[in-house]
Design an enzyme around this catalytic site. Structure first.
Site, short mmCIF file in Angstrom:
data_model
loop_
_atom_site.label_atom_id
_atom_site.label_comp_id
_atom_site.label_asym_id
_atom_site.label_seq_id
_atom_site.Cartn_x
_atom_site.Cartn_y
_atom_site.Cartn_z
N LYS A 157 12.31 -11.37 8.74
CA LYS A 157 11.79 -10.26 9.54
C LYS A 157 10.72 -10.78 10.50
O LYS A 157 9.94 -11.67 10.13
CB LYS A 157 11.21 -9.20 8.59
CG LYS A 157 10.77 -7.90 9.24
CD LYS A 157 10.37 -6.89 8.16
CE LYS A 157 9.94 -5.55 8.74
NZ LYS A 157 9.62 -4.55 7.68
N SER A 183 11.96 -0.04 8.04
CA SER A 183 11.73 -0.81 9.24
C SER A 183 12.41 -2.17 9.26
O SER A 183 12.55 -2.77 10.33
CB SER A 183 10.22 -1.01 9.41
OG SER A 183 9.71 -1.82 8.37
N SER A 235 10.74 0.30 3.37
CA SER A 235 11.34 -0.47 4.46
C SER A 235 12.28 -1.59 4.07
O SER A 235 12.94 -2.17 4.93
CB SER A 235 10.25 -1.07 5.34
OG SER A 235 9.84 -0.11 6.26
N1 GLN Z 1 9.29 4.44 6.93
C1 GLN Z 1 7.98 4.29 6.37
C2 GLN Z 1 6.96 4.36 7.47
O1 GLN Z 1 7.35 4.60 8.56
C3 GLN Z 1 7.87 3.00 5.62
C4 GLN Z 1 7.75 1.82 6.50
C5 GLN Z 1 7.62 0.55 5.72
O2 GLN Z 1 7.89 0.49 4.53
N2 GLN Z 1 7.17 -0.47 6.42
O3 GLN Z 1 5.80 4.19 7.25
#
Ligand code: GLN
Length: 498
Positions: free
Chosen positions: A84, A159, A183
């Site tokens: 990532k 994400s 995410s």
């Molecule tokens: N979708 C969640 C957010 O927008 C989690 C994101 C994540 O785990 N980085 O915060």
């Protein structure tokens, strides 16, 4: 002889082929990079490929084969891997999919990346994500979204969408992502891969750009549970550069074959009855529970009475920590700098306005408000109290069970643009955030396709803190029923001339 799709093979097969000289590591590197360059236009999982580093890794492996020392390298030898884009890798761009860091080149390497490469991974590149990991669809990337390999009109989740899509399209065997509220697990379920968020403290966060430092954890995407255990063995363990990382004494592969007979597996009725949970996802979770029961597990109802407050607590704690972590991107020490500003304050304002996308700005404004005098006592403080209550709920539940099974996401992958309201987007994580808040481990295991949409569905397996081997053991049992995750059908046949 046709070249195999190396990035669609499991670690064991890659290693065996190397050891028996069926193919060389150089062939793996060049064929995998060719496949990525042929497919990335469609999927947009990769932001950058790392040809030179892949060839260096391959040369080391081929030398080990030649000198008969491959055994010293371990089970990930020759496996195509990618990271990532919030993970530093010396000499590569680490953009976090933000214009703010478009030109940032890593001066060092994150521990999780270093350990993956040391374990024999052939690094193919860096993967797309929601900007700074804020999001559930990869639509907030400043460089354009990643597409779901199962249906290119749909999001891969987020994400870590690039990390999930790369594995689902056979453009890497193993990728790493990060999970602050879901995410890793949510894109894993949308793209039909195994996706593991270990207990907070299992994997070092050193060198991973922080979102919520008390919630962030690194973990893998793989097609098989065995590969997940291999990579967990490689990346877990203490790191002097992350004081929250713990010594690891677990071999994550040790109990994979033990089955679930005698295990107690918890089901949370309030999760199963949650409004918004679609019928096809619920049916798959129930089907998985039934398989586990038939394999000898004892299914026990457990209550997590405070879990319904997890979303509210997360959208206080997450933005507060994000606000603090984003402060370093000030256009002086790091990041995009607006030109022609007349003083420092206007340079800060103009650079941050232009460098950050709307979702990042929303999180910063939320966090800044929530931490301001007067407001802090009304939100941040109670959110921390809720955090303690949720953590205690899990501790109590694990007095009765060894693992909990739950949905990952209330639905399968949605279409681009379909979820435009931020609050609705945040609900993607309704079953995942409480685990980050409590700090224990959770994974998404692919269990086939939903009856209504025909898209991948994942079920979530949730471990007690520092008992991540429990969820891997249950996942391995489910894998005997559902099989390892397939490469998405449109990408299964080689499109790169294989
Ligand atoms: N979708 C969640 C957010 O927008 C989690 C994101 C994540 O785990 N980085 O915060």
């Amino acid at each position: 002889m046709t070249t195999p799709v190396f990035a669609a093979m499991g670690a064991r097969a890659v290693r065996d082929g190397l050891a028996s000289k069926e193919f060389s590591a150089r062939e793996i590197a060049t064929a995998s990079l060719e496949r990525v360059s042929a497919l990335n236009g469609e999927v947009h999982a990769y932001l950058e490929t790392t040809e030179a580093l892949a060839l260096v890794a391959a040369a080391r492996l081929d030398a080990a084969v030649a000198s008969g020392t491959l055994d010293e390298i371990g089970p990930l030898a020759g496996v195509p891997v990618a990271f990532k884009d919030n993970m530093n890798l010396l000499g590569t761009h680490t953009t976090c999919s933000s214009k703010m860091l478009e030109n940032y080149v890593s001066p060092y390497t994150a521990t999780c990346v270093e350990r993956t490469i040391a374990a024999g991974g052939i690094v193919l590149g860096k993967l797309n994500m929601d900007e700074f990991a804020f999001g559930s669809s990869t639509e907030t990337s400043a460089f354009g979204p990643t597409k779901n390999p199962w249906d290119l009109s749909r999001v891969p989740g987020g994400s870590s969408g690039g990390s999930a899509a790369a594995v689902a399209a056979g453009m890497a065997t193993i990728t790493l992502g990060s999970d602050t509220g879901g995410s890793i697990r949510q894109p894993g379920s949308f793209c039909g891969t195994v996706a593991v968020k270990p207990t907070y403290g299992v994997v070092s966060r050193y060198g991973v750009v922080a979102f919520g430092s008390s919630l962030d954890q690194v973990g893998p995407f793989t097609r098989s549970v065995e590969d997940a255990a291999f990579i967990m063995n490689a990346i877990a363990g203490h790191d002097v550069r992350d004081c929250t990382s713990q010594v690891n004494e677990v071999d994550f592969t040790a109990n994979l074959g033990e089955g679930v007979r005698g295990m107690r597996i918890g089901v949370v009725p309030t999760f199963m009855e949650a409004p918004g949970l679609t019928a096809e996802v619920k049916a798959k979770v129930e089907e998985s529970i039934e398989h586990l029961r038939q394999m000898g597990a004892e299914i026990v109802e457990v209550e997590l009475p405070n879990a319904q407050a997890a979303m509210s607590a997360y959208y206080v704690l997450g933005p507060c920590e994000a606000f603090s972590n984003m402060a370093r991107f000030d256009s002086v020490r790091y990041g995009y700098r607006a030109e022609g500003c007349k003083d420092l304050n206007s340079q800060y304002a103009a650079s941050r306005e232009a460098g950050f996308g709307p979702e990042t700005r929303r999180r910063i404004m939320l966090g800044s408000y929530l931490l301001s005098a007067g407001v802090y006592d009304a939100y941040y403080y109670p959110a921390q109290q809720v955090r303690t209550l949720i953590t205690e709920d899990y501790v109590r539940a694990y007095e009765q069970v060894d693992c909990i099974i739950a949905p990952v996401s209330p639905r399968t992958a949605f279409k681009f643009g379909e979820v435009s309201d931020p609050t609705e987007m945040y609900l993607s994580d309704m079953f995942t955030v409480s685990i980050n808040i409590a700090g224990n481990g959770g994974l998404s295991m692919p269990v086939g396709l939903g009856a209504d949409t025909g898209l991948p569905v994942g079920v979530q397996l949730i471990s007690p803190a520092f008992k991540d081997e429990n969820m891997l053991r249950v996942a391995a049992a489910l894998e005997t029923v559902y099989g390892p995750a397939p490469v998405a059908p449109d990408f299964a046949a080689g499109k790169a001339g294989e």
